[in-house]
Design a protein around this motif. Sequence first.
Motif, PDB file in Angstrom:
ATOM      1  N   ARG A   6     114.977  10.472-104.007  1.00 54.15           N
ATOM      2  CA  ARG A   6     115.284   9.143-103.459  1.00 54.15           C
ATOM      3  C   ARG A   6     114.273   8.751-102.383  1.00 54.15           C
ATOM      4  O   ARG A   6     113.869   7.598-102.301  1.00 54.15           O
ATOM      5  N   GLY A   7     113.893   9.707-101.555  1.00 50.72           N
ATOM      6  CA  GLY A   7     112.891   9.437-100.523  1.00 50.72           C
ATOM      7  C   GLY A   7     111.550   9.046-101.120  1.00 50.72           C
ATOM      8  O   GLY A   7     110.868   8.155-100.615  1.00 50.72           O
ATOM      9  N   ILE A   8     111.183   9.701-102.200  1.00 44.62           N
ATOM     10  CA  ILE A   8     109.914   9.376-102.865  1.00 44.62           C
ATOM     11  C   ILE A   8     109.973   7.989-103.474  1.00 44.62           C
ATOM     12  O   ILE A   8     109.088   7.162-103.250  1.00 44.62           O
ATOM     13  N   LEU A  68      99.129  16.534-101.121  1.00 47.55           N
ATOM     14  CA  LEU A  68      98.626  15.515-102.040  1.00 47.55           C
ATOM     15  C   LEU A  68      99.419  14.221-101.856  1.00 47.55           C
ATOM     16  O   LEU A  68     100.653  14.246-101.821  1.00 47.55           O
ATOM     17  N   PRO A  69      98.740  13.075-101.703  1.00 50.18           N
ATOM     18  CA  PRO A  69      99.473  11.803-101.559  1.00 50.18           C
ATOM     19  C   PRO A  69     100.295  11.489-102.812  1.00 50.18           C
ATOM     20  O   PRO A  69      99.841  11.739-103.931  1.00 50.18           O
ATOM     21  N   ILE A  70     101.485  10.958-102.609  1.00 45.19           N
ATOM     22  CA  ILE A  70     102.355  10.586-103.722  1.00 45.19           C
ATOM     23  C   ILE A  70     102.011   9.175-104.179  1.00 45.19           C
ATOM     24  O   ILE A  70     101.888   8.259-103.366  1.00 45.19           O
ATOM     25  N   PRO A  97     105.910   0.458-105.077  1.00 49.24           N
ATOM     26  CA  PRO A  97     105.273   1.361-106.039  1.00 49.24           C
ATOM     27  C   PRO A  97     104.365   0.584-106.993  1.00 49.24           C
ATOM     28  O   PRO A  97     104.422  -0.647-107.070  1.00 49.24           O
ATOM     29  N   PHE A  98     103.538   1.314-107.716  1.00 51.68           N
ATOM     30  CA  PHE A  98     102.650   0.715-108.713  1.00 51.68           C
ATOM     31  C   PHE A  98     103.469   0.352-109.946  1.00 51.68           C
ATOM     32  O   PHE A  98     104.253   1.166-110.442  1.00 51.68           O
ATOM     33  N   ALA A 131     100.777  11.709-108.880  1.00 55.38           N
ATOM     34  CA  ALA A 131     101.613  10.652-109.449  1.00 55.38           C
ATOM     35  C   ALA A 131     102.990  11.151-109.857  1.00 55.38           C
ATOM     36  O   ALA A 131     103.177  12.310-110.217  1.00 55.38           O
ATOM     37  N   ILE A 132     103.949  10.223-109.795  1.00 52.89           N
ATOM     38  CA  ILE A 132     105.321  10.463-110.257  1.00 52.89           C
ATOM     39  C   ILE A 132     105.809   9.209-110.967  1.00 52.89           C
ATOM     40  O   ILE A 132     105.439   8.086-110.606  1.00 52.89           O
TER      41      ILE A 132
END
Length: 151
Positions: free
Chosen positions: A54-56, A68-70, A113-114, A132-133
């Motif tokens: 949820r935080g992400i 690593l940046p998310i 987000p993208f 990436a996620i």
Amino acid sequence: MVARFVDHWWCCILLLLILIGLSHDINSAETSQSVETIIHPAVNIHHISRNSLRGIFGMRQRAWPNGLPIRVFVLPDDAQLHNQFAKEKLNIFPYQLRSAWDRLIFSGTGQAPFLVNSEEEMRARVASTPGAIGYLKRVNIDDSVQILHIE
């Protein structure tokens, strides 16, 4: 009388076998349509808590434990898979995600987000972007991405 009992018994057994076969087909269809969280293989983690997820996706957690940046990728708000992901994996409604993203944007403290337009684009962008996620239907996942299991 005994012959009639045997006939009923065989009918019951046959009906039971048919029902078992149908339930297997239904479970297989549900499994292939289930939504899974996916990550770039360089992230190199396999499990995450629902709160961390949820935080992400709420754009509050900005880096993986390895530094690593998310980079979060999502489908449009009206996409059925986006709704399914928010409800099943995050246990929130999609409008709650949109509200959180809008607050970050309008306050100047973060970004949304993208956005991708299809599951194929989601898989390609997550596979080609370190950190990436995203999410996909299980049936659309291949070796280019890694499934992230929710604890």
